[in-house]
Scaffold this motif. Structure first.
Motif, mmCIF file in Angstrom:
data_model
loop_
_atom_site.group_PDB
_atom_site.id
_atom_site.type_symbol
_atom_site.label_atom_id
_atom_site.label_comp_id
_atom_site.label_asym_id
_atom_site.label_seq_id
_atom_site.Cartn_x
_atom_site.Cartn_y
_atom_site.Cartn_z
ATOM 1 N N UNK A 522 0.837 -1.202 0.000
ATOM 2 C CA UNK A 522 0.000 0.000 0.000
ATOM 3 C C UNK A 522 0.876 1.258 0.000
ATOM 4 N N UNK A 523 1.887 1.280 0.882
ATOM 5 C CA UNK A 523 2.782 2.444 0.941
ATOM 6 C C UNK A 523 3.594 2.558 -0.351
ATOM 7 N N UNK A 524 4.000 1.428 -0.923
ATOM 8 C CA UNK A 524 4.761 1.461 -2.175
ATOM 9 C C UNK A 524 3.913 2.017 -3.304
ATOM 10 N N UNK A 525 2.652 1.581 -3.356
ATOM 11 C CA UNK A 525 1.743 2.085 -4.386
ATOM 12 C C UNK A 525 1.545 3.600 -4.243
ATOM 13 N N UNK A 526 1.381 4.067 -3.004
ATOM 14 C CA UNK A 526 1.189 5.496 -2.779
ATOM 15 C C UNK A 526 2.429 6.277 -3.193
ATOM 16 N N UNK A 527 3.622 5.743 -2.889
ATOM 17 C CA UNK A 527 4.863 6.429 -3.274
ATOM 18 C C UNK A 527 4.940 6.576 -4.790
ATOM 19 N N UNK A 528 4.641 5.500 -5.516
ATOM 20 C CA UNK A 528 4.687 5.558 -6.985
ATOM 21 C C UNK A 528 3.696 6.587 -7.505
ATOM 22 N N UNK A 529 2.492 6.605 -6.934
ATOM 23 C CA UNK A 529 1.486 7.566 -7.398
ATOM 24 C C UNK A 529 1.921 9.005 -7.132
ATOM 25 N N UNK A 530 2.520 9.252 -5.979
ATOM 26 C CA UNK A 530 2.980 10.608 -5.651
ATOM 27 C C UNK A 530 4.086 11.035 -6.608
ATOM 28 N N UNK A 531 5.033 10.125 -6.890
ATOM 29 C CA UNK A 531 6.122 10.463 -7.809
ATOM 30 C C UNK A 531 5.590 10.752 -9.208
ATOM 31 N N UNK A 532 4.614 9.983 -9.634
ATOM 32 C CA UNK A 532 4.021 10.236 -10.951
ATOM 33 C C UNK A 532 3.307 11.576 -10.983
ATOM 34 N N UNK A 533 2.727 11.962 -9.862
ATOM 35 C CA UNK A 533 1.977 13.233 -9.836
ATOM 36 C C UNK A 533 2.871 14.448 -10.016
ATOM 37 N N UNK A 534 4.165 14.305 -9.704
ATOM 38 C CA UNK A 534 5.086 15.441 -9.871
ATOM 39 C C UNK A 534 6.006 15.242 -11.073
ATOM 40 N N UNK A 535 5.750 14.201 -11.861
ATOM 41 C CA UNK A 535 6.513 14.002 -13.090
ATOM 42 C C UNK A 535 7.707 13.084 -12.963
ATOM 43 N N UNK A 536 8.042 12.614 -11.756
ATOM 44 C CA UNK A 536 9.180 11.716 -11.582
ATOM 45 C C UNK A 536 8.742 10.274 -11.849
ATOM 46 N N UNK A 537 9.715 9.406 -11.950
ATOM 47 C CA UNK A 537 9.434 7.999 -12.203
ATOM 48 C C UNK A 537 10.104 7.121 -11.132
ATOM 49 N N UNK A 538 9.717 5.841 -11.130
ATOM 50 C CA UNK A 538 10.195 4.911 -10.098
ATOM 51 C C UNK A 538 10.734 3.648 -10.766
ATOM 52 N N UNK A 539 11.870 3.203 -10.264
ATOM 53 C CA UNK A 539 12.478 1.957 -10.746
ATOM 54 C C UNK A 539 12.693 1.020 -9.561
ATOM 55 N N UNK A 540 12.401 -0.248 -9.764
ATOM 56 C CA UNK A 540 12.561 -1.257 -8.708
ATOM 57 C C UNK A 540 13.799 -2.088 -9.032
ATOM 58 N N UNK A 541 14.793 -2.042 -8.152
ATOM 59 C CA UNK A 541 16.030 -2.775 -8.395
ATOM 60 C C UNK A 541 16.012 -4.121 -7.677
ATOM 61 N N UNK A 542 16.922 -4.980 -8.083
ATOM 62 C CA UNK A 542 17.016 -6.361 -7.568
ATOM 63 C C UNK A 542 15.686 -7.088 -7.716
ATOM 64 N N UNK A 543 15.015 -6.860 -8.843
ATOM 65 C CA UNK A 543 13.706 -7.478 -9.063
ATOM 66 C C UNK A 543 13.862 -8.967 -9.351
ATOM 67 N N UNK A 544 12.898 -9.749 -8.849
ATOM 68 C CA UNK A 544 12.886 -11.187 -9.109
ATOM 69 C C UNK A 544 13.379 -12.019 -7.955
ATOM 70 N N UNK A 545 13.811 -11.371 -6.864
ATOM 71 C CA UNK A 545 14.326 -12.122 -5.719
ATOM 72 C C UNK A 545 13.259 -12.390 -4.673
ATOM 73 N N UNK A 546 12.092 -11.742 -4.795
ATOM 74 C CA UNK A 546 11.017 -11.923 -3.819
ATOM 75 C C UNK A 546 10.049 -13.001 -4.254
ATOM 76 N N UNK A 547 9.141 -13.388 -3.337
ATOM 77 C CA UNK A 547 8.174 -14.434 -3.617
ATOM 78 C C UNK A 547 6.852 -13.871 -4.142
ATOM 79 N N UNK A 548 6.688 -12.560 -4.114
ATOM 80 C CA UNK A 548 5.408 -11.972 -4.519
ATOM 81 C C UNK A 548 5.598 -10.998 -5.669
#
Length: 634
Positions: A522-548
């Motif tokens: 939920x907090x991650x989703x809100x962070x992405x939405x806030x960054x998009x609202x000001x024109x910035x973007x978000x990248x997730x590093x070390x992807x693929x190591x989690x179970x979800x």
């Protein structure tokens, strides 16, 4: 159904069939005899002239030839001639007689009267019953004999099969006893031969495996990169202190290869292995003057050296020699540091946990002193977080001085229409201008609750250099802690900073770790939405190591995902990783998410990833990180 039950069922069917056939045959024979008797009676009645007209005389005449079950004579005119004897319905003394019901009735007019009889069948039924009972006895005695023989045979087979099963089970436990051939003879001979062959081959394979295991045991206790003993041997050494019969003293030196992560990221894994091997060589040279020294690689980037029969003050020459070797290697490697050293004393009564805590504190203090520095720690003086306290002061100092420098590494797009960015790496330095290990700085900042201030420092410095340096064009990615983006206060502060500088915000890509973001979707989703609202973007590093990861895909929707470097290593040969990456690319393409491969170090990896339609490539083969040249304003 088991073979035994099936055989018993078949036997029952066969012998019931034989019983039925015997019954049909006996009944047919009985009916033939009865019919012959009836015909004989009828012929006698038809061919004989009876003078007597009363029933008694008539019965006496007929009884000379036949027995009657029922006899009745009724005269037409004189009832005194009437006679009725016997039973109209038969009375059976043998219960089996009921299964052979035979009646021989005859009714006719005779001597001015009416004669009705039922011939007796007791004798022929008795004969038939006797024959039928004998036949039944033979049939069912035969059945019992077959059942008993079959049961005995099956018991023998079951014992043999149980023995074979027990022997197979013993083989799985690596027991190779001699096979009892007498228990597996006749029809079971093929099983005996197969087990004998299996035993021989398994014993041979087991012996070979034991030999290989002995070789692996030797290899397992020796690190392949450095040639030092592994952590297992180190643990055994610590445990041996309590078993020493005589007093023993010495020094324990802990060496932390603080630049391993940075070298792996900027120069590749092979360079990281070479870096560790060179550190090991430096350690060998430094301890060559100290007989009976023991060297261990106890983790990815940590080494331990036991130097017996020395007190703490005698370890200074060793430390200075090792630092000198590290400094010399640093000039060749052209890095900000090589490793840091902590030195502590030990004795035969040393508690392993306390000894490791003391040595870890010594290394932590050494890291705050600058490149390749060392620190000697005699005891903790009751303050078990002394090393951490030094780190807290060091981080507070670098935040106050804004002591941060950046290195940049581009990401190569795989198609012209794909827009990616350059990544900025943060490096921190102390008041003497000496670089501190980045990974340790971030870890200590999180431990002491200063990660928010550190991330704010990174953001503010990034905004400043992008505004003050026109030569830095395009989009830039910066790393911030996943724990920071979970804080509403930090997200609100970041939004306020970016709103004031929207032209810069549109060039920023905030990189954060997948595992941290997955801890609170939920907090991650809100962070992405806030960054998009000001024109910035978000990248997730070390992807693929989690179970979800796929749930994370669906709910958070970042702009970029950077695959963990482990997926790139040998990708051209790893079909499992190929399948995973193709699946990630396919899903990401549908969600308009760009996929970037990291740690690309060889041409074969680059070509394989391009064939999988990856969006961008980052790694030592693509480009090495370069220091960001910031122009001073005139």
């Amino acid at each position: 159904m088991s073979l035994s039950r099936l055989f018993h069922l078949l036997l029952i069917v066969i012998f019931f069939s034989l019983t039925s056939l015997s019954y049909v045959e006996s009944k047919s024979s009985l009916n033939a005899k009865a019919q012959q008797r009836l015909l004989s009676y009828q012929a006698l009645i038809s061919n004989t002239q009876f003078e007597a007209t009363d029933g008694m005389n008539l019965l006496s005449s007929l009884e000379k030839h036949f027995s009657f079950q029922f006899f009745q004579y009724i005269h037409e005119n004189d009832s005194s001639y009437n006679l009725t004897e016997g039973e109209l319905f038969p009375q059976y003394t043998n219960p089996l007689a009921q299964v052979f019901p035979v009646e021989l009735p005859d009714t006719r007019n005779l001597n001015q009267g009416r004669l009705q009889v039922r011939l007796s069948t007791d004798d022929i039924i008795g004969e038939t019953l006797l024959t039928f009972e004998k036949t039944l006895a033979v049939i069912w005695l035969t059945y019992l004999l077959i059942v008993v023989l079959f049961t005995l045979i099956m018991l023998r087979f079951k014992k043999s099969i149980a023995y074979a099963a027990s022997y197979i089970e013993s083989l799985t436990n690596h027991s190779y006893d001699a096979l009892a051939a007498s228990k597996l003879c006749s029809e079971l001979t093929p099983i005996k031969n197969a087990l004998e062959k299996c035993k021989v081959e398994l014993k041979f394979s087991s012996d070979e495996a034991i030999k290989e295991n002995e070789k692996l045991q030797k290899v397992a206790f020796q690190d392949t990169i450095t040639g030092f003993d592994t952590r297992v041997r180190f643990t055994q050494k610590l445990e041996s202190f309590s078993n020493l019969s005589k007093e023993e003293i010495g020094l324990l030196a802990m060496v932390k290869a603080t630049e391993l992560g940075q070298i792996n990221q900027t120069h590749g894994r092979s360079a990281g292995d070479d870096y560790l091997a060179k550190i090991a060589n430096c350690i060998r040279k430094a301890v060559s003057k100290y007989p009976n020294s023991q060297c261990y690689r106890i983790s990815t980037a940590d080494f331990a050296i036991f130097i017996p029969n020395l007190v703490l003050k005698d370890g200074v020459p060793f430390l200075e020699s090792l630092k000198s070797l590290f400094d010399e290697y640093q000039q060749t490697l052209k890095s900000e540091s090589i490793a840091h050293i902590g030195l502590v004393p030990y004795h035969q009564d040393s508690d392993p946990v306390s000894l490791l805590t003391l040595s870890d504190t010594a290394v932590s203090i050494a890291q705050t002193l600058g490149p390749n520095c060392f620190h000697m720690q005699d005891k903790l003086n009751g303050d078990e977080v002394y090393g951490d306290t030094r780190w807290k002061l060091a981080i507070e100092d670098l935040i106050r001085r804004r002591a941060i420098k950046f290195y940049q590494q581009p990401i190569q797009p795989c198609r012209t229409e794909v827009k990616v960015y350059k990544e900025l790496f943060s490096r921190f330095y102390n008041k003497d201008g000496k670089f501190l290990p980045t990974t340790t700085v971030i870890a200590m900042a999180e431990r002491h609750g200063m990660i928010l201030e550190l991330d704010k420092l990174i953001v503010l410095n990034t905004l400043k250099i992008l505004m003050d340096t026109p030569s830095l064009e395009g989009a830039y990615g910066i790393n911030i802690s996943s724990s920071s983006i979970m804080q509403e206060s930090f997200v609100a502060w970041l939004k306020d900073q970016l709103v004031k500088k929207r032209h810069i915000a549109s060039r920023l890509v905030f990189e954060t770790n997948e595992a941290g973001m997955q801890s609170n979707l939920a907090a991650s989703y809100k962070f992405v939405q806030v960054m998009h609202s000001v024109g910035a973007r978000v990248s997730v590093e070390h992807f693929g190591m989690g179970f979800t990861s796929f749930k994370f895909f669906r709910e958070v929707r970042p702009d970029f995902i950077k695959l963990d470097g482990s997926y790139t290593d040998g990708i051209e040969k790893d079909t499992n990783n190929m399948f995973f990456i193709k699946m990630i690319v396919d899903i990401s393409r549908r969600l308009a998410i760009r996929v970037i491969a990291t740690s690309v170090e060889r041409q074969e990896e680059k070509l394989a990833l391009e064939k999988m339609l990856i969006d961008g490539l980052q790694g030592y083969y693509i480009s090495q990180p370069q220091a960001v040249q910031v122009l001073d304003p005139k």
